[in-house]
Scaffold this motif. Sequence first.
Motif, PDB file in Angstrom:
ATOM      1  N   LYS A  91      -3.652   3.442   7.738  1.00  0.00           N
ATOM      2  CA  LYS A  91      -3.278   4.366   8.823  1.00  0.00           C
ATOM      3  C   LYS A  91      -4.274   5.514   8.920  1.00  0.00           C
ATOM      4  CE  LYS A  91       1.638   3.542   9.238  1.00  0.00           C
ATOM      5  NZ  LYS A  91       2.988   4.029   9.003  1.00  0.00           N
ATOM      6  N   GLN A  92      -4.691   6.010   7.773  1.00  0.00           N
ATOM      7  CA  GLN A  92      -5.656   7.111   7.751  1.00  0.00           C
ATOM      8  C   GLN A  92      -6.961   6.686   8.431  1.00  0.00           C
ATOM      9  OE1 GLN A  92      -6.843   8.461   3.834  1.00  0.00           O
ATOM     10  NE2 GLN A  92      -6.196  10.516   4.337  1.00  0.00           N
ATOM     11  N   PHE A 140      -1.047   3.520   3.725  1.00  0.00           N
ATOM     12  CA  PHE A 140      -1.529   4.887   3.952  1.00  0.00           C
ATOM     13  C   PHE A 140      -3.024   4.885   4.267  1.00  0.00           C
ATOM     14  CE2 PHE A 140      -3.645   8.609   2.124  1.00  0.00           C
ATOM     15  CZ  PHE A 140      -3.058   9.621   2.854  1.00  0.00           C
ATOM     16  N   GLY A 183       3.774   4.633   4.234  1.00  0.00           N
ATOM     17  CA  GLY A 183       2.417   5.180   4.248  1.00  0.00           C
ATOM     18  C   GLY A 183       2.231   6.302   5.250  1.00  0.00           C
ATOM     19  N   GLY A 219      -4.621   7.052  12.515  1.00  0.00           N
ATOM     20  CA  GLY A 219      -5.909   7.642  12.858  1.00  0.00           C
ATOM     21  C   GLY A 219      -5.880   9.157  12.952  1.00  0.00           C
ATOM     22  N   GLY A 230      -7.147   4.716  10.879  1.00  0.00           N
ATOM     23  CA  GLY A 230      -6.917   4.404  12.290  1.00  0.00           C
ATOM     24  C   GLY A 230      -6.347   3.028  12.564  1.00  0.00           C
ATOM     25  N   LEU A 231      -5.903   2.347  11.517  1.00  0.00           N
ATOM     26  CA  LEU A 231      -5.321   1.016  11.706  1.00  0.00           C
ATOM     27  C   LEU A 231      -3.799   1.094  11.632  1.00  0.00           C
ATOM     28  CD1 LEU A 231      -8.196   0.348  10.143  1.00  0.00           C
ATOM     29  CD2 LEU A 231      -7.246  -1.904  10.109  1.00  0.00           C
TER      30      LEU A 231
END
Lengths: 296, 335
Positions: free
Chosen positions: A91-92, A88, B164, B200, A94-95
């Motif tokens: 991803k947050q 998480f 996630g 992102g 940007g990966l």
Amino acid sequence: MKVKTIISLILTLFAGVTILQSQQMLKVKGSDTMVNLVQALAESYMEKYPEKVISVSGGGSGTGIASIINRQCDIANSSREIKTKEVFQAKQNGLDPLQIPIAIDALAIVVNPNNPVKKLTVEEVGAIYAGKIKNWKEVGGPNKPITLYGRQPNSGTYDFMKDVVIKGDYSKEMREMNGTSQIVEALKTDISGIGYVGVGYLRDAGNEISPVEIARKKGEKYYDPLNVQDVLNGNYPITRALYQIVDKKQINKNKEVKNFLKFELSEDGQKIVEEMGFYRLAGKYLEMKNKLGLGF
Amino acid sequence: MKSIKKILIVAVALLIISSVVESAEITFYGYTWMRYTASETNKKWFGDLKESSFSIPRTYLRWKIKSSELAGNITVDINNVKGGQEIESGKGKIDWAIWIKYCYVDLLQIIPYDGVIRFGMQKTYFGTIDTWEYPLIEKALEDKLKLLSSADLGFGITGYLPDGLGDYALAVYNGSGYKKMENNLNKAIAGSISLIPISGVSLRLSQYISSTNKIGVKKYYATERTAAVLSLSFYPLNSFIEYLTSVDTGKRGLGYSAFLSWTIINQKLEMLFRNDGWNSDISKNKESYDYTYIIGLNYYYTDDLLLQINYQHENYYKSKKADSKQYLVQLKWSF
């Protein structure tokens, strides 16, 4: 006019910094268990391609994964699977985290060679590390208190033992050592000690420590961690995959990342894996890698 | 005296926890913020200073406790802000205060995907108030406006979606925050869910509902807060825009907070911008917004020492007050 000049200056700085950052060396960080292995892979790769520079450092699997999330490294070494929370966060940020198995490790339970205990079950090892079994006589050894040696909490090996073998908390009596080599050193002189190390380290330790054969349960067959076939076919109970975590986008964008991964998974790379005392990808872990669709 | 009592309570609690939770890992660390503030209210640059002061507005001391089934966090907040603590309702304010900011225990391994059940003084899961990690010195918009408290006492469930793809949080609180005792029969509820459709890009929706019905007081107040936060993270740029509304017994507030950071050198140097707009009662005047403009520069001297330089301009359209300008330099030291 002034505004235009300022905007152009900012854009030039932006482009310059981006180019500079993309030209830096390849940074690999994480699992202490994997440091020597990936260092050997990197050295062999750099011998083949002298213009390439790869830096490999440890700190533990958690540290490596945090580093890739924060873009402090290009590849994270991890001796455990990435957690949902970490996926998480990545991803947050940007990966697109991708977990690639590169080798198989067997965790060996080791004692001083003068300790007569040569066989233990997973349950007994778990009870010893949980502090429920405190004396060697409870597992057929001499009447001596057991000294526990283990890793520090940021290590993937620490988590692996906790989750797979102890299935609970470590005894507070356990001595947390700053690396596998410290465990090996301690066991060379402590006849009452017990420790755990990746099998790769057994080779370097020579005859000064000895691995214990392990069975899943009492009454079942005991297996030696040094027997390749028993590890690969899953008979030896304490095995795990060693992973590298990368940003999926970087595999296509950054050819340095792609080429190094390709080398690690090639025949040459897997030979080094074996030379370093680990096991080449096989069985379910090889299938796992193939399913990722890397194309190499 | 009260502060000493609080520290003693925390120390005793830690001793009990460490003796009961056998083999728990206990880590201790802290942060302190050392700040210089210069502020003025007219249009001249350093022309007519209203404030020029060094301060240590905040120090956090934190203990984290973890075993395989439980985890906990005790954070002591040492605060030194002018008039930061009310002694007793209507009896004046003092500058120094010590609060317990967080004090909670997590039950692990019950909810899948790294979820936890949390009891105690914890974050308020709303908008950007629980995710704002102070890249700029100013607080998150809802915190700055005191629309809700950043921490409160209650019970919560937090966790992550498979792969996630998002996270969620749902909690029931006293509704009084962490600085006051509860005197309210009704509880506050906060819920947040965030989704990451592509890496992102994340969208978070939050709702906070609270009502007060003070013991012995007939008057009833209902408050409602709603936030939607769209975050975009495409290295080296990182941004979010938050849409925020509030309802307080007929008064309806509306506003936004827009943030952008540009990483110039990773983990070393970044430039930051923020623009907030807030209308505290849109039903009275639709165009009556107060604006805040912030520009900042962060320099990480080491991983543990961050230098922040901020220029902050407040434009009070609504109250027609003179603009306020602040020049802030802050060192955040993690130890």
